[in-house]
Design a protein around this motif. Structure first.
Motif, mmCIF file in Angstrom:
data_model
loop_
_atom_site.group_PDB
_atom_site.id
_atom_site.type_symbol
_atom_site.label_atom_id
_atom_site.label_comp_id
_atom_site.label_asym_id
_atom_site.label_seq_id
_atom_site.Cartn_x
_atom_site.Cartn_y
_atom_site.Cartn_z
ATOM 1 N N ASN A 181 5.048 13.248 -5.983
ATOM 2 C CA ASN A 181 4.283 13.080 -7.328
ATOM 3 C C ASN A 181 4.945 14.037 -8.397
ATOM 4 O O ASN A 181 4.924 13.687 -9.453
ATOM 5 C CB ASN A 181 2.783 13.297 -7.080
ATOM 6 C CG ASN A 181 1.825 12.660 -8.163
ATOM 7 O OD1 ASN A 181 1.985 11.769 -8.667
ATOM 8 N ND2 ASN A 181 1.184 14.033 -8.864
ATOM 9 N N THR A 236 -1.215 10.838 -6.938
ATOM 10 C CA THR A 236 -1.717 11.136 -5.506
ATOM 11 C C THR A 236 -1.479 12.532 -5.241
ATOM 12 O O THR A 236 -1.026 13.105 -5.929
ATOM 13 C CB THR A 236 -0.886 10.047 -4.707
ATOM 14 O OG1 THR A 236 0.312 10.520 -4.616
ATOM 15 C CG2 THR A 236 -1.283 8.763 -5.149
ATOM 16 N N LEU A 279 1.575 8.244 -9.598
ATOM 17 C CA LEU A 279 0.214 7.464 -9.277
ATOM 18 C C LEU A 279 -0.821 8.477 -9.155
ATOM 19 O O LEU A 279 -2.050 8.188 -8.881
ATOM 20 C CB LEU A 279 0.578 6.792 -7.876
ATOM 21 C CG LEU A 279 1.538 5.532 -7.746
ATOM 22 C CD1 LEU A 279 1.561 5.094 -6.542
ATOM 23 C CD2 LEU A 279 1.444 4.340 -8.899
ATOM 24 N N ARG A 295 6.815 3.646 -2.131
ATOM 25 C CA ARG A 295 6.090 2.245 -2.401
ATOM 26 C C ARG A 295 6.894 1.503 -0.994
ATOM 27 O O ARG A 295 8.164 1.734 -0.881
ATOM 28 C CB ARG A 295 6.373 1.266 -3.650
ATOM 29 C CG ARG A 295 7.749 1.167 -4.024
ATOM 30 C CD ARG A 295 7.527 0.160 -5.023
ATOM 31 N NE ARG A 295 8.857 -0.147 -5.687
ATOM 32 C CZ ARG A 295 9.454 -0.373 -6.812
ATOM 33 N NH1 ARG A 295 8.555 -0.628 -7.737
ATOM 34 N NH2 ARG A 295 10.739 -0.634 -7.090
ATOM 35 N N TYR A 353 7.000 7.554 -7.156
ATOM 36 C CA TYR A 353 5.965 7.488 -5.920
ATOM 37 C C TYR A 353 6.901 6.526 -5.015
ATOM 38 O O TYR A 353 7.803 5.790 -5.378
ATOM 39 C CB TYR A 353 4.983 6.654 -6.342
ATOM 40 C CG TYR A 353 5.121 5.294 -6.986
ATOM 41 C CD1 TYR A 353 4.864 4.225 -6.307
ATOM 42 C CD2 TYR A 353 5.253 5.301 -8.401
ATOM 43 C CE1 TYR A 353 4.983 2.890 -6.847
ATOM 44 C CE2 TYR A 353 5.538 4.079 -9.020
ATOM 45 C CZ TYR A 353 5.240 3.009 -8.247
ATOM 46 O OH TYR A 353 5.476 1.774 -8.645
ATOM 47 N N SER A 397 0.876 -1.189 0.133
ATOM 48 C CA SER A 397 -0.096 0.131 0.035
ATOM 49 C C SER A 397 0.757 1.212 -0.135
ATOM 50 O O SER A 397 1.994 1.357 0.596
ATOM 51 C CB SER A 397 -0.875 0.046 1.254
ATOM 52 O OG SER A 397 -1.906 -1.379 1.109
ATOM 53 N N THR A 398 0.455 2.321 -0.586
ATOM 54 C CA THR A 398 1.176 3.584 -0.920
ATOM 55 C C THR A 398 1.419 4.350 0.319
ATOM 56 O O THR A 398 0.360 4.814 0.891
ATOM 57 C CB THR A 398 0.577 4.377 -2.042
ATOM 58 O OG1 THR A 398 0.330 3.491 -3.168
ATOM 59 C CG2 THR A 398 1.508 5.500 -2.417
ATOM 60 N N SER A 411 0.675 13.160 -2.630
ATOM 61 C CA SER A 411 1.912 12.973 -2.005
ATOM 62 C C SER A 411 2.943 13.844 -2.819
ATOM 63 O O SER A 411 3.125 13.971 -3.973
ATOM 64 C CB SER A 411 2.308 11.491 -2.134
ATOM 65 O OG SER A 411 3.343 11.356 -1.212
#
Length: 124
Positions: A97, A92, A90, A104, A102, A39-40, A94
């Protein structure tokens, strides 16, 4: 036994953390509530996403707090997370980005000695 690190980083993740800390100042991770391994983890500047009363400080990674919801933290306690970087966006919110990458995670099960240390040092 030295303290067990719940979250470790690859060199690529460490370099990206340093770049984003230089750019944004104070930052923090929040592990998403995904149901599956990988999950990110998302990276935010203070005030972008409030930390809730039931969130847990799961680890500190290169001076950056790594938060998770209590349920997610309980789920992750059986494994060590390795924070890495993937190529591509992704989409997002975040901070990484904008770099076209990203964060992980990968996981590794604890050995018996590590499990014993963690049992003696539970998350609060």
């Amino acid at each position: 036994m030295p303290a067990v690190q719940r979250v470790i980083t690859t060199p690529a993740a460490q370099a990206l953390i340093e770049l984003l800390r230089e750019r944004h100042g104070a930052i923090y991770f929040y592990q998403s509530h995904g149901c599956c391994d990988g999950s990110t983890p998302m990276l935010f500047a203070p005030g972008e996403m409030p930390i809730a009363a039931d969130d847990v400080l799961f680890a500190t990674v290169h001076g950056v707090p790594f938060w998770a919801g209590r349920t997610q933290a309980d789920y992750m306690q059986g494994t060590q997370l390795t924070l890495d970087v993937g190529q591509g966006s992704l989409g997002t919110m975040s901070l990484e980005n904008e770099e076209g990458v990203y964060f992980r995670t990968r996981t590794r099960l604890w050995n018996d000695e590590e499990s014993a240390w963690l049992a003696a040092h539970p998350l609060t």
